[in-house]
Design a protein around this motif. Structure first.
Motif, PDB file in Angstrom:
ATOM      1  N   ASP A  24       0.897  -1.183  -0.044  1.00  7.35           N
ATOM      2  CA  ASP A  24       0.090  -0.033  -0.003  1.00  7.35           C
ATOM      3  C   ASP A  24       0.848   1.318   0.113  1.00  7.35           C
ATOM      4  OD1 ASP A  24      -1.681   2.309   0.686  1.00  7.35           O
ATOM      5  OD2 ASP A  24      -2.997   0.602   1.449  1.00  7.35           O
ATOM      6  N   PHE A  25       0.546   1.951  -1.000  1.00  4.64           N
ATOM      7  CA  PHE A  25       1.443   3.267  -1.084  1.00  4.64           C
ATOM      8  C   PHE A  25       1.420   3.988  -0.054  1.00  4.64           C
ATOM      9  CE2 PHE A  25       2.268   7.596  -2.522  1.00  4.64           C
ATOM     10  CZ  PHE A  25       3.708   7.553  -3.126  1.00  4.64           C
ATOM     11  N   PHE A  26       0.156   4.463   0.766  1.00  5.39           N
ATOM     12  CA  PHE A  26       0.153   5.329   1.624  1.00  5.39           C
ATOM     13  C   PHE A  26       0.196   4.742   3.287  1.00  5.39           C
ATOM     14  CE2 PHE A  26      -2.294   7.290  -1.511  1.00  5.39           C
ATOM     15  CZ  PHE A  26      -1.684   8.539  -1.741  1.00  5.39           C
ATOM     16  N   PHE A  27      -0.013   3.413   3.373  1.00  2.00           N
ATOM     17  CA  PHE A  27      -0.133   2.695   4.526  1.00  2.00           C
ATOM     18  C   PHE A  27       0.770   1.494   4.471  1.00  2.00           C
ATOM     19  CE2 PHE A  27      -3.969   4.677   4.257  1.00  2.00           C
ATOM     20  CZ  PHE A  27      -4.449   4.980   5.692  1.00  2.00           C
ATOM     21  N   ASN A  28       2.147   1.948   4.408  1.00  2.00           N
ATOM     22  CA  ASN A  28       3.251   0.946   4.340  1.00  2.00           C
ATOM     23  C   ASN A  28       4.122   0.958   5.520  1.00  2.00           C
ATOM     24  OD1 ASN A  28       4.707   3.195   4.006  1.00  2.00           O
ATOM     25  ND2 ASN A  28       4.787   2.738   1.683  1.00  2.00           N
ATOM     26  N   ARG A  29       3.693   1.664   6.571  1.00  2.00           N
ATOM     27  CA  ARG A  29       4.582   1.670   7.643  1.00  2.00           C
ATOM     28  C   ARG A  29       3.385   1.598   9.020  1.00  2.00           C
ATOM     29  NH1 ARG A  29       7.418   6.704   8.566  1.00  2.00           N
ATOM     30  NH2 ARG A  29       5.979   7.616   7.272  1.00  2.00           N
ATOM     31  N   ASN A  30       4.112   1.292  10.148  1.00  2.38           N
ATOM     32  CA  ASN A  30       3.215   1.205  11.320  1.00  2.38           C
ATOM     33  C   ASN A  30       2.517   2.577  11.771  1.00  2.38           C
ATOM     34  OD1 ASN A  30       3.760  -1.530  11.687  1.00  2.38           O
ATOM     35  ND2 ASN A  30       5.463  -1.121  12.971  1.00  2.38           N
ATOM     36  N   ASN A  31       2.974   3.759  11.686  1.00  3.30           N
ATOM     37  CA  ASN A  31       2.534   4.766  11.771  1.00  3.30           C
ATOM     38  C   ASN A  31       2.080   5.506  10.768  1.00  3.30           C
ATOM     39  OD1 ASN A  31       5.066   5.348  10.809  1.00  3.30           O
ATOM     40  ND2 ASN A  31       5.764   6.871  12.198  1.00  3.30           N
ATOM     41  N   SER A  32       1.785   4.820   9.722  1.00 15.10           N
ATOM     42  CA  SER A  32       1.172   5.636   8.343  1.00 15.10           C
ATOM     43  C   SER A  32      -0.123   6.541   8.884  1.00 15.10           C
ATOM     44  CB  SER A  32       0.976   4.620   7.283  1.00 15.10           C
ATOM     45  OG  SER A  32       2.055   3.994   6.850  1.00 15.10           O
ATOM     46  N   TYR A  33      -0.838   6.023   9.618  1.00 15.19           N
ATOM     47  CA  TYR A  33      -2.129   6.457   9.895  1.00 15.19           C
ATOM     48  C   TYR A  33      -2.066   8.094  10.575  1.00 15.19           C
ATOM     49  CZ  TYR A  33      -1.337   5.982  15.016  1.00 15.19           C
ATOM     50  OH  TYR A  33      -0.624   6.471  16.319  1.00 15.19           O
ATOM     51  N   ILE A  34      -0.800   8.427  11.019  1.00 18.28           N
ATOM     52  CA  ILE A  34      -0.381   9.514  11.565  1.00 18.28           C
ATOM     53  C   ILE A  34      -0.360  10.457  10.323  1.00 18.28           C
ATOM     54  CG2 ILE A  34       1.447  11.175  12.633  1.00 18.28           C
ATOM     55  CD1 ILE A  34       1.790   8.649  14.362  1.00 18.28           C
ATOM     56  N   ASN A  35       0.234  10.204   9.439  1.00 16.17           N
ATOM     57  CA  ASN A  35       0.478  10.939   8.044  1.00 16.17           C
ATOM     58  C   ASN A  35      -0.939  11.302   7.643  1.00 16.17           C
ATOM     59  OD1 ASN A  35       3.332  11.223   8.412  1.00 16.17           O
ATOM     60  ND2 ASN A  35       3.570   9.139   6.967  1.00 16.17           N
ATOM     61  N   VAL A  36      -1.660  10.288   7.494  1.00 14.81           N
ATOM     62  CA  VAL A  36      -2.964  10.503   6.813  1.00 14.81           C
ATOM     63  C   VAL A  36      -3.906  11.440   7.791  1.00 14.81           C
ATOM     64  CG1 VAL A  36      -5.190   9.434   6.437  1.00 14.81           C
ATOM     65  CG2 VAL A  36      -3.035   8.315   5.644  1.00 14.81           C
ATOM     66  N   LEU A  37      -3.852  11.447   9.201  1.00 17.62           N
ATOM     67  CA  LEU A  37      -4.796  12.347   9.807  1.00 17.62           C
ATOM     68  C   LEU A  37      -4.071  13.817   9.945  1.00 17.62           C
ATOM     69  CD1 LEU A  37      -5.199   9.892  13.108  1.00 17.62           C
ATOM     70  CD2 LEU A  37      -6.881  10.380  11.220  1.00 17.62           C
ATOM     71  N   PRO A  61     -10.718  -8.832  12.195  1.00 15.84           N
ATOM     72  CA  PRO A  61      -9.697 -10.013  11.636  1.00 15.84           C
ATOM     73  C   PRO A  61      -9.837  -9.733  10.097  1.00 15.84           C
ATOM     74  CG  PRO A  61     -11.132 -10.982  13.378  1.00 15.84           C
ATOM     75  CD  PRO A  61     -11.550  -9.396  13.246  1.00 15.84           C
ATOM     76  N   TYR A  62     -11.070  -9.525   9.517  1.00 13.64           N
ATOM     77  CA  TYR A  62     -10.941  -9.724   8.007  1.00 13.64           C
ATOM     78  C   TYR A  62     -10.142  -8.345   7.400  1.00 13.64           C
ATOM     79  CZ  TYR A  62     -14.956  -6.061   8.872  1.00 13.64           C
ATOM     80  OH  TYR A  62     -15.343  -5.150   9.210  1.00 13.64           O
ATOM     81  N   GLU A  63      -9.819  -7.498   8.310  1.00 12.56           N
ATOM     82  CA  GLU A  63      -9.165  -6.300   7.880  1.00 12.56           C
ATOM     83  C   GLU A  63      -7.549  -6.238   7.845  1.00 12.56           C
ATOM     84  OE1 GLU A  63     -12.005  -2.597   9.359  1.00 12.56           O
ATOM     85  OE2 GLU A  63     -10.892  -3.455  10.677  1.00 12.56           O
ATOM     86  N   LYS A  64      -7.090  -7.621   8.243  1.00  5.29           N
ATOM     87  CA  LYS A  64      -5.706  -7.645   8.574  1.00  5.29           C
ATOM     88  C   LYS A  64      -5.437  -8.623   7.282  1.00  5.29           C
ATOM     89  CE  LYS A  64      -2.419  -9.496  11.903  1.00  5.29           C
ATOM     90  NZ  LYS A  64      -1.568 -10.506  11.075  1.00  5.29           N
ATOM     91  N   PHE A  65      -4.099  -8.231   6.808  1.00  7.88           N
ATOM     92  CA  PHE A  65      -3.345  -8.959   5.654  1.00  7.88           C
ATOM     93  C   PHE A  65      -2.399  -9.616   6.267  1.00  7.88           C
ATOM     94  CE2 PHE A  65      -5.463  -5.304   3.608  1.00  7.88           C
ATOM     95  CZ  PHE A  65      -6.078  -5.724   2.713  1.00  7.88           C
ATOM     96  N   LYS A  66      -2.390 -11.036   5.964  1.00 15.87           N
ATOM     97  CA  LYS A  66      -1.452 -11.867   6.524  1.00 15.87           C
ATOM     98  C   LYS A  66      -0.853 -11.511   7.745  1.00 15.87           C
ATOM     99  CE  LYS A  66      -0.381 -13.054   1.666  1.00 15.87           C
ATOM    100  NZ  LYS A  66       0.564 -13.188   0.559  1.00 15.87           N
ATOM    101  N   ASN A  67       0.617 -11.239   7.831  1.00 15.27           N
ATOM    102  CA  ASN A  67       1.270 -10.911   9.029  1.00 15.27           C
ATOM    103  C   ASN A  67       1.495  -9.451   9.228  1.00 15.27           C
ATOM    104  OD1 ASN A  67       1.565 -13.875   9.603  1.00 15.27           O
ATOM    105  ND2 ASN A  67       3.242 -13.948   8.232  1.00 15.27           N
ATOM    106  N   ASP A  68       0.692  -8.484   8.367  1.00 14.70           N
ATOM    107  CA  ASP A  68       0.817  -7.127   8.744  1.00 14.70           C
ATOM    108  C   ASP A  68       0.402  -6.668  10.070  1.00 14.70           C
ATOM    109  OD1 ASP A  68       1.581  -7.162   6.171  1.00 14.70           O
ATOM    110  OD2 ASP A  68      -0.141  -6.642   5.192  1.00 14.70           O
ATOM    111  N   ASP A  69       0.843  -5.683  10.511  1.00 15.05           N
ATOM    112  CA  ASP A  69       0.767  -5.148  11.796  1.00 15.05           C
ATOM    113  C   ASP A  69      -0.818  -4.363  11.974  1.00 15.05           C
ATOM    114  OD1 ASP A  69       3.194  -5.787  12.649  1.00 15.05           O
ATOM    115  OD2 ASP A  69       4.088  -3.992  12.030  1.00 15.05           O
ATOM    116  N   ILE A  70      -1.016  -4.631  13.286  1.00 18.60           N
ATOM    117  CA  ILE A  70      -2.382  -3.897  13.222  1.00 18.60           C
ATOM    118  C   ILE A  70      -2.461  -2.315  13.806  1.00 18.60           C
ATOM    119  CG2 ILE A  70      -4.533  -4.224  14.822  1.00 18.60           C
ATOM    120  CD1 ILE A  70      -4.375  -6.323  12.813  1.00 18.60           C
TER     121      ILE A  70
END
Length: 217
Positions: A24-37, A61-70
């Motif tokens: 994901d171009f915008f959500f590729n790090r644990n703190n990506s949500y901060i940049n969006v907000l 659970p359905y929002e999680k991709f494989k081993n990606d962080d929550i």
């Protein structure tokens, strides 16, 4: 209805935070949500001097991709909340997580049972959850307005995972009463009167419990 500086505006952030995903171009790090907000604050909140109301939940659970962080869960929600407060500062009026409120969970379950059993209208958890969060957020804002003796004139609704190309100012939009402006569920703008109509006609589990069988809430 033309926008004026004297009008009070509020921004509703509704829905779950998006999880990190390496592709994901915008959500590729644990703190990506901060940049969006931060982007939402600059593009929507600041241009319209909005108060902020956020209602969300832990990632499903359905929002999680494989081993990606929550992004938001029971272990990190305090840290996430503190980051959100740093971004919106005094403009953040309410931040609530549905799963931490037992009353919300009980009310949501009542509505789910009511629709399945009496109306034979099952809804997916994610769909029912979205509309329930919308209803509860409007309820929170309604109570906040009464408590503070204020009235919001315009409401802007968006999701916490939407990126805007440029600032959006209500000064440049002619809002008509009883009209909802919606762009593919990514951005919705409406007046106080229109929001009142929505709020008064959405489900209320306590009201439904007292209704006769076969009557719609």
């Amino acid at each position: 209805m033309n926008f004026e500086q004297t009008e009070k505006n509020c921004l509703l952030l509704l829905g779950n935070f998006k999880n990190k995903h390496e592709n994901d171009f915008f959500f590729n790090r644990n703190n990506s949500y901060i940049n969006v907000l931060v982007d939402i604050n600059k593009k929507l909140c600041e241009p319209n001097n909005c108060d902020i109301f956020i209602l969300t939940d832990f990632c499903a659970p359905y929002e999680k991709f494989k081993n990606d962080d929550i992004t938001l869960n029971e272990e990190n929600y305090k840290k996430v909340e503190n980051n959100i407060k740093k971004i919106f500062k005094e403009k953040l009026k309410i931040f609530e997580i549905v799963s931490l409120n037992k009353d919300y969970i009980n009310e949501l379950n009542k509505i789910k049972i009511k629709m399945n059993k009496e109306y034979n209208y099952p809804m997916l958890d994610k769909d029912l959850g979205f509309f329930f969060k919308f209803y509860k957020l409007l309820d929170l804002i309604e109570n906040y307005q009464k408590k503070k003796s204020i009235k919001y004139d315009n409401f802007i609704l968006t999701k916490p995972d939407v990126i805007f190309n440029q600032p959006i100012s209500l000064k440049n939009i002619k809002l008509e009463t009883n009209t909802i402006y919606c762009w593919y569920f990514m951005l919705t703008i409406c007046s106080n009167k229109t929001t009142k109509i929505l709020y008064n006609n959405m489900f209320d589990s306590e009201k439904q419990d007292g209704e006769k069988e076969g009557e719609a809430g």
